[in-house]
Design a protein around this motif. Structure first.
Motif, mmCIF file in Angstrom:
data_model
loop_
_atom_site.group_PDB
_atom_site.id
_atom_site.type_symbol
_atom_site.label_atom_id
_atom_site.label_comp_id
_atom_site.label_asym_id
_atom_site.label_seq_id
_atom_site.Cartn_x
_atom_site.Cartn_y
_atom_site.Cartn_z
ATOM 1 N N TYR A 180 0.831 -1.205 0.000
ATOM 2 C CA TYR A 180 0.000 0.000 0.000
ATOM 3 C C TYR A 180 0.869 1.260 0.000
ATOM 4 C CZ TYR A 180 -3.316 -3.560 1.470
ATOM 5 O OH TYR A 180 -4.074 -4.702 1.543
ATOM 6 N N THR A 183 2.713 1.655 -3.481
ATOM 7 C CA THR A 183 1.796 2.093 -4.536
ATOM 8 C C THR A 183 1.379 3.540 -4.333
ATOM 9 O OG1 THR A 183 0.958 -0.175 -4.682
ATOM 10 C CG2 THR A 183 -0.352 1.548 -5.734
ATOM 11 N N HIS A 184 1.089 3.887 -3.087
ATOM 12 C CA HIS A 184 0.674 5.262 -2.761
ATOM 13 C C HIS A 184 1.779 6.249 -3.125
ATOM 14 C CE1 HIS A 184 -2.169 7.951 -0.949
ATOM 15 N NE2 HIS A 184 -1.350 8.335 0.005
ATOM 16 N N GLN A 232 -5.247 7.219 -7.216
ATOM 17 C CA GLN A 232 -4.627 7.562 -5.941
ATOM 18 C C GLN A 232 -5.663 7.636 -4.817
ATOM 19 O OE1 GLN A 232 -2.118 7.321 -4.246
ATOM 20 N NE2 GLN A 232 -0.846 9.174 -4.264
ATOM 21 N N VAL A 235 -6.438 4.012 -3.909
ATOM 22 C CA VAL A 235 -5.326 3.400 -3.174
ATOM 23 C C VAL A 235 -5.202 4.020 -1.784
ATOM 24 C CG1 VAL A 235 -2.802 3.136 -3.128
ATOM 25 C CG2 VAL A 235 -4.074 2.735 -5.248
#
Length: 457
Positions: A180, A183-184, A232, A235
């Motif tokens: 997480y 990806t963020h 975004q 996520v």
């Protein structure tokens, strides 16, 4: 002179705040450069190569400042935080070494070919160098985010005589928050680069620079931002659920929730008061926080008063709202600009000015997000393993304060010079065309390049 621990924390925060600005750009800008190069290879349109040549200069400048600031930051592990490496060096050391061996050398080795090689090596080699540098920036981000995520949600280790030893590297690398957080951060980098490209391109166009590569950059930045910001937000929601599971005290500080409750409200505005353990001037909407945190209108959210160790509430509370506010503004501006480009073939001047004003909006959102992440885990440096006070050195406060002032002065000067250089390059990139400055930002003669970007996005 103050508390040495607080000064050491502020000094490291100043270093990492300055440092993170530049990798946040280069991680995604490398892939934007690859996009420009591949479009040139496919279409033969010189606009794409001109865009590449302009933005590779900014990439190189950003990379150089990122390297320099990263070196000074790493020294502080020894000067201000010796307990960190003494306790978790068996894990942090290899992860930092992997980043240097697999990524940094890759970027440094092939950046010269990107900058100076288009007339000295074949087009295929030049494209391959761009691929390797772009990939290197992402690999670098991977290893750094692995370490940071492990510090947030440590796994795959055991303590022996107060020292952490790895027992499962797979669990260390793929710790509970890593997917997480990585990806963020990658999406945050994409948005930072997108608004940088869009903002500088809008600045050039408002100065009546009508070169085709300007429109190519403008459309690339706008459409990239418009595509990434909804992802975004999604996520970010998943990351919030993960944080609620593993770091509930951080979530309570972000939301300004003091008492455990079902159907917790979303505090739109307030001023957390740690003395009274309440929010002053609170404006809240019932049940909303429980809904977006637990996906249940009546879900339970633990309050700050239930935690023995809790972070400073006020900076986490406001940093979270700044991050979310900038994100929503990015959504509105990018979608409006994309709509104008798609439907009208132009961006109106007011929107172009807003894009210029938001050139570095990604920096603000990224810093706010990092403050939430880093302050929100306090008092822990490694959650449940090592506190900041346990890791701090015995360096006296006056010495830390003097070096802090030095860092701030140098970093302020470097940041001002960096921004000035970017806009200097934008002003000097091409001579203004003879055109009425009252005209809207239109596709004009660069429609071919613009259509290519629109089709690709």
């Amino acid at each position: 002179m103050g508390d040495p621990l607080l000064l050491a924390r502020v000094q490291f925060a100043a270093n990492i705040s300055f440092h993170i600005l530049f990798p946040t750009i280069t991680i995604a800008l490398g892939w934007v450069l690859l996009f420009f190069k591949l479009r040139f290879n496919r279409t033969g349109d010189a606009a794409w190569m001109e865009a590449y040549k302009f933005w590779v200069k900014i990439f190189a400048l950003s990379f150089a400042l990122g390297v320099v600031s990263g070196i000074t930051m790493s020294f502080q592990f020894g000067t201000n935080w010796p307990g960190f490496m003494n306790t978790v060096g068996n894990i942090a050391g290899p992860l930092l070494a992997y980043e240097i061996l697999t990524a940094f050398f890759l970027e440094a080795a092939f950046l010269g070919i990107m900058l100076f090689g288009w007339n000295r090596v074949s087009n295929r080699v030049h494209t391959a160098a761009t691929v390797l540098v772009a990939g290197g920036t992402t690999i670098s981000a991977f290893w750094i985010l692995v370490l940071n995520s492990w510090m947030q949600t440590p796994a795959g280790f055991e303590l022996r005589d107060g020292v952490a030893h790895a027992t499962d590297w797979w669990a260390i690398v793929f710790n509970p928050s890593m997917p997480y957080r990585l990806t963020h951060m990658l999406l945050a980098s994409g948005l930072t680069a997108a608004f940088l490209v869009a903002g500088v391109s809008a600045f050039r166009w408002l100065r009546r620079d009508r070169a085709p590569d300007v429109l190519a950059g403008l459309r690339t930045g706008v459409f990239l931002a418009a595509a990434l910001i909804p992802v975004q937000i999604f996520v970010g929601d998943m990351h919030g659920l993960n944080t609620l599971e593993h770091q509930p005290a951080k979530i309570a500080a972000m939301e300004g929730i003091w008492e455990t409750q079902n159907g917790a409200p979303m505090v739109v505005f307030g001023w957390p008061d740690e003395a009274t353990q309440s929010n002053r001037f609170e404006l809240a909407i019932p049940n909303i926080a429980s809904f977006y945190l637990t996906h249940d209108w009546n879900g339970e959210i633990k309050g700050l008063n239930d935690f023995e160790h809790r972070p400073p509430v006020t900076p986490v509370f406001f940093a979270f709202r700044i991050m979310v506010g900038i994100g929503l503004l990015m959504l509105a501006v990018s979608w409006l600009a994309a709509w104008q480009l798609r439907r009208k073939g132009q961006v109106q001047r007011p929107v172009a000015y807003v894009l210029v004003a938001m050139t570095f909006a990604g920096w603000i959102a990224t810093l706010a997000g990092w403050y939430v992440t880093e302050i929100g885990r306090q008092p822990w440096l490694v959650t449940g393993v090592l506190t900041a006070r346990e890791a701090a050195s015995a360096v006296p406060a006056p010495l830390i304060a003097s070096t802090l002032v030095g860092y701030l002065l140098v970093y302020t000067a470097l940041l001002a010079a960096y921004i000035a250089t970017i806009f200097y390059l934008a002003r000097k990139s091409a001579a203004p065309a003879d055109r009425d400055p009252a005209e809207p930002v239109s596709a004009g003669g660069a429609m071919v390049a613009g259509d290519s970007v629109a089709a690709a996005t």
